[in-house]
Design a protein around this motif. Structure first.
Motif, PDB file in Angstrom:
ATOM      1  N   ILE A 246       0.671  -1.150   0.104  1.00 56.73           N
ATOM      2  CA  ILE A 246       0.216   0.465   0.036  1.00 56.73           C
ATOM      3  C   ILE A 246       1.130   1.584  -0.294  1.00 56.73           C
ATOM      4  CG2 ILE A 246      -1.390   1.347   1.444  1.00 56.73           C
ATOM      5  CD1 ILE A 246      -3.097  -1.564   2.147  1.00 56.73           C
ATOM      6  N   SER A 247       1.953   1.390   0.881  1.00 62.38           N
ATOM      7  CA  SER A 247       2.997   2.310   0.631  1.00 62.38           C
ATOM      8  C   SER A 247       3.610   2.849  -0.496  1.00 62.38           C
ATOM      9  CB  SER A 247       3.429   1.929   1.974  1.00 62.38           C
ATOM     10  OG  SER A 247       5.152   3.750   1.513  1.00 62.38           O
ATOM     11  N   THR A 248       3.893   1.579  -1.561  1.00 60.82           N
ATOM     12  CA  THR A 248       4.702   1.763  -2.698  1.00 60.82           C
ATOM     13  C   THR A 248       2.987   2.607  -3.559  1.00 60.82           C
ATOM     14  OG1 THR A 248       5.632  -0.067  -2.707  1.00 60.82           O
ATOM     15  CG2 THR A 248       5.072   0.615  -4.879  1.00 60.82           C
ATOM     16  N   ARG A 249       2.069   2.347  -3.746  1.00 59.68           N
ATOM     17  CA  ARG A 249       0.729   2.401  -4.113  1.00 59.68           C
ATOM     18  C   ARG A 249      -0.417   4.208  -3.954  1.00 59.68           C
ATOM     19  NH1 ARG A 249      -4.238  -2.180  -4.268  1.00 59.68           N
ATOM     20  NH2 ARG A 249      -2.890  -3.717  -4.164  1.00 59.68           N
ATOM     21  N   VAL A 250       0.853   4.231  -3.118  1.00 58.14           N
ATOM     22  CA  VAL A 250       0.379   5.764  -2.574  1.00 58.14           C
ATOM     23  C   VAL A 250       1.412   6.878  -3.070  1.00 58.14           C
ATOM     24  CG1 VAL A 250      -1.299   4.946  -0.673  1.00 58.14           C
ATOM     25  CG2 VAL A 250       1.094   6.105   0.121  1.00 58.14           C
ATOM     26  N   GLY A 251       2.677   6.024  -3.739  1.00 60.14           N
ATOM     27  CA  GLY A 251       4.168   6.974  -3.279  1.00 60.14           C
ATOM     28  C   GLY A 251       4.033   7.811  -2.506  1.00 60.14           C
ATOM     29  N   ALA A 252       4.588   9.113  -3.210  1.00 58.55           N
ATOM     30  CA  ALA A 252       5.182  10.204  -1.730  1.00 58.55           C
ATOM     31  C   ALA A 252       3.628  10.529  -1.074  1.00 58.55           C
ATOM     32  CB  ALA A 252       6.079  11.008  -3.035  1.00 58.55           C
ATOM     33  N   ALA A 253       2.809  10.502  -1.603  1.00 58.63           N
ATOM     34  CA  ALA A 253       1.829  11.681  -1.094  1.00 58.63           C
ATOM     35  C   ALA A 253       1.962  10.609   0.853  1.00 58.63           C
ATOM     36  CB  ALA A 253       0.260  11.147  -1.605  1.00 58.63           C
ATOM     37  N   ARG A 254       1.341  11.630   1.411  1.00 62.77           N
ATOM     38  CA  ARG A 254       1.435  11.566   3.011  1.00 62.77           C
ATOM     39  C   ARG A 254      -0.195  11.931   3.727  1.00 62.77           C
ATOM     40  NH1 ARG A 254       5.140   9.649   1.974  1.00 62.77           N
ATOM     41  NH2 ARG A 254       7.135   9.525   1.958  1.00 62.77           N
ATOM     42  N   PHE A 255      -0.123  11.560   4.180  1.00 60.19           N
ATOM     43  CA  PHE A 255      -1.794  11.235   5.143  1.00 60.19           C
ATOM     44  C   PHE A 255      -1.209  11.579   6.550  1.00 60.19           C
ATOM     45  CE2 PHE A 255      -1.484   8.433   1.366  1.00 60.19           C
ATOM     46  CZ  PHE A 255      -2.969   9.099   1.201  1.00 60.19           C
ATOM     47  N   SER A 256      -2.486  12.522   6.930  1.00 59.20           N
ATOM     48  CA  SER A 256      -2.776  12.417   8.879  1.00 59.20           C
ATOM     49  C   SER A 256      -3.634  12.327   8.879  1.00 59.20           C
ATOM     50  CB  SER A 256      -2.382  13.929   8.548  1.00 59.20           C
ATOM     51  OG  SER A 256      -1.156  14.215   8.255  1.00 59.20           O
ATOM     52  N   SER A 257      -4.489  12.283  10.021  1.00 58.53           N
ATOM     53  CA  SER A 257      -5.659  11.897  10.616  1.00 58.53           C
ATOM     54  C   SER A 257      -5.447  13.410  11.796  1.00 58.53           C
ATOM     55  CB  SER A 257      -5.670  11.343  11.567  1.00 58.53           C
ATOM     56  OG  SER A 257      -7.282  11.042  12.389  1.00 58.53           O
ATOM     57  N   VAL A 258      -7.256  14.089  10.684  1.00 62.34           N
ATOM     58  CA  VAL A 258      -6.964  15.884  11.213  1.00 62.34           C
ATOM     59  C   VAL A 258      -8.627  15.852  12.137  1.00 62.34           C
ATOM     60  CG1 VAL A 258      -7.233  18.347  10.790  1.00 62.34           C
ATOM     61  CG2 VAL A 258      -5.556  16.912   9.743  1.00 62.34           C
ATOM     62  N   THR A 259      -9.182  16.408  13.028  1.00 62.67           N
ATOM     63  CA  THR A 259     -10.374  16.659  14.039  1.00 62.67           C
ATOM     64  C   THR A 259     -10.746  17.980  13.319  1.00 62.67           C
ATOM     65  OG1 THR A 259     -10.101  14.626  14.929  1.00 62.67           O
ATOM     66  CG2 THR A 259     -11.635  16.528  15.590  1.00 62.67           C
ATOM     67  N   TYR A 260     -12.194  18.341  13.010  1.00 64.15           N
ATOM     68  CA  TYR A 260     -12.162  20.007  12.764  1.00 64.15           C
ATOM     69  C   TYR A 260     -13.639  19.886  13.390  1.00 64.15           C
ATOM     70  CZ  TYR A 260      -9.414  20.533   8.433  1.00 64.15           C
ATOM     71  OH  TYR A 260      -8.620  21.072   7.716  1.00 64.15           O
ATOM     72  N   ARG A 261     -14.212  21.193  13.540  1.00 68.43           N
ATOM     73  CA  ARG A 261     -14.913  21.280  14.401  1.00 68.43           C
ATOM     74  C   ARG A 261     -15.111  22.758  13.161  1.00 68.43           C
ATOM     75  NH1 ARG A 261     -14.471  22.387  20.285  1.00 68.43           N
ATOM     76  NH2 ARG A 261     -16.273  21.988  19.973  1.00 68.43           N
ATOM     77  N   LEU A 262     -16.461  22.478  12.883  1.00 69.96           N
ATOM     78  CA  LEU A 262     -17.485  23.728  11.882  1.00 69.96           C
ATOM     79  C   LEU A 262     -19.024  23.818  12.471  1.00 69.96           C
ATOM     80  CD1 LEU A 262     -16.353  20.911  10.409  1.00 69.96           C
ATOM     81  CD2 LEU A 262     -16.528  22.533   8.615  1.00 69.96           C
ATOM     82  N   PHE A 263     -18.832  25.693  12.838  1.00 69.71           N
ATOM     83  CA  PHE A 263     -20.083  25.807  12.861  1.00 69.71           C
ATOM     84  C   PHE A 263     -21.033  26.234  11.883  1.00 69.71           C
ATOM     85  CE2 PHE A 263     -17.793  25.760  16.445  1.00 69.71           C
ATOM     86  CZ  PHE A 263     -18.572  25.339  18.009  1.00 69.71           C
ATOM     87  N   LYS A 264     -21.901  26.414  11.911  1.00 73.96           N
ATOM     88  CA  LYS A 264     -22.849  26.686  11.156  1.00 73.96           C
ATOM     89  C   LYS A 264     -23.796  28.218  11.901  1.00 73.96           C
ATOM     90  CE  LYS A 264     -27.722  25.860   8.996  1.00 73.96           C
ATOM     91  NZ  LYS A 264     -28.437  24.875   8.661  1.00 73.96           N
TER      92      LYS A 264
END
Length: 362
Positions: A246-264
């Protein structure tokens, strides 16, 4: 590609994801990467509730953190892509017997377990009846499962939006169902770039929460188009892909887990504006009795005045958080751009761990 072809591709991806999580995975240990698995220790106010979740529900849960905000007592909450219902049953304890939690998922096998244990959980919580409801459906179409306009206080999503082929529709639906002042609290996998088609369309990478990961800049643009003018990052943590193929398939892309809060919220500015306002935290939010973190650079210590921009003032005075805050100064005289940066409390109490309820995949 024609519209019909695009729709067919989307349906094919959804079918594969449903099959992957409904039949091919027996537990979270069967995932090939840690992108779709919860990591790190949850805060104590969540740990105590997790201990009351049925072990069969917990073992078949897939998510990237604990995206559960504070101050939920009596609220109506929707969990997008609830799976077996782990977060639903945690939130059910936080909203109390007078609150209601809807779980939405497209996988019948997972929903079946959630429904089968709903009564068990309500008894465990000491409630006279379940305060949960589970619906088979798609997160792109909440209307089809009966979620009405402006009927929800908070929508949570744990590593699910990246699995949707129409993230714009998800955000539009969330905005529709939220009450004025309502909140979307989302933990998900994001990429540091726009992924090439061969990665984005790979079914396995999609199901492992990588192929559908949005570039963060594109997510913010989509959110603003949906009506969420000022998305706030609560926490972020890099994802390590410990799988050679899987690391080979995604190449150089890097991933992060990010938590957002968005208000209406109506009337938010596109940038931080100064109206001479200050905020004082009264204290008392569970898990944040002394210091409350709104996002990764806005912390508020009980009794300590903090200068804030107009958007932050609105988030603390025109949402369910209002009972815990005093906002000083009206939005009357404009003094120009607000010099946005960490609050005094945030600078003093810089944390190395995710925010309360924030997500970290590794």
């Amino acid at each position: 590609m024609t519209t019909q072809q695009a729709d067919a591709e989307q349906r094919k991806l959804q079918a594969f994801v449903s099959e992957y999580y409904g039949r091919l995975l027996a537990s979270s240990a069967d995932l090939k990467t840690n992108a779709c698995c919860a990591g790190g220790a949850p805060p104590a106010w969540i740990t105590s509730r997790l201990a009351k979740v049925h072990p069969d529900v917990a073992s078949r849960f897939y998510g990237c953190g604990f995206p559960i905000p504070q101050g939920l007592r009596g609220a109506t909450v929707v969990d997008l892509g609830c799976g077996t219902g782990r977060d639903v049953f945690v939130i059910a304890q936080l909203v109390g017997p007078d609150g209601l939690v809807h779980g939405i998922d497209m996988t019948e096998e997972q929903l079946s377990l959630a429904r089968d244990t709903a009564g068990w959980h309500s008894e465990r919580f000491g409630y006279p009846k379940p305060n949960t409801a589970f619906h088979l459906g798609y997160v792109e179409d909440l209307r089809s499962v009966g979620i009405a306009d402006a009927s929800v206080d908070v929508v949570v999503s744990n590593c699910v939006v990246n699995l949707s082929p129409r993230k714009d529709l998800v955000l539009a639906e969330v905005f529709r169902v939220l009450k004025p002042g309502g909140e979307l609290y989302i933990s998900d996998v994001f990429a540091d770039r726009r992924l090439p088609p061969e990665v984005a369309s790979d079914p396995m990478l999609y199901a492992e929460c990588l192929g559908g990961a949005l570039y963060q800049g594109d997510f913010v643009s989509l959110a603003r188009r949906a009506g969420f003018i000022d998305p706030r990052v609560v926490s972020a943590s890099p994802i390590s892909i410990q799988h050679d193929e899987i690391s080979t398939r995604v190449g150089a892309a890097r991933f992060s887990s990010v938590t957002y809060r968005l208000f209406k919220l109506d009337g938010l500015d596109e940038q931080c504006e100064d109206y001479g306002q200050s905020v004082v935290y009264r204290g008392g939010i569970e898990g944040a009795e002394s210091v409350f973190w709104l996002d990764d650079h806005h912390a508020f210590e009980r009794g300590r005045p903090e200068r804030v921009c107009a958007n932050t003032a609105a988030m603390l005075s025109s949402t369910r958080l209002a009972p815990w805050f005093d906002v000083l100064g009206a939005r009357a005289t404009h003094f120009g751009l607000f010099p946005c940066g960490p609050t005094m409390a945030a600078a003093q109490y810089q944390r190395s761990s995710p925010a309360a309820g924030g997500g970290a995949c590794c």
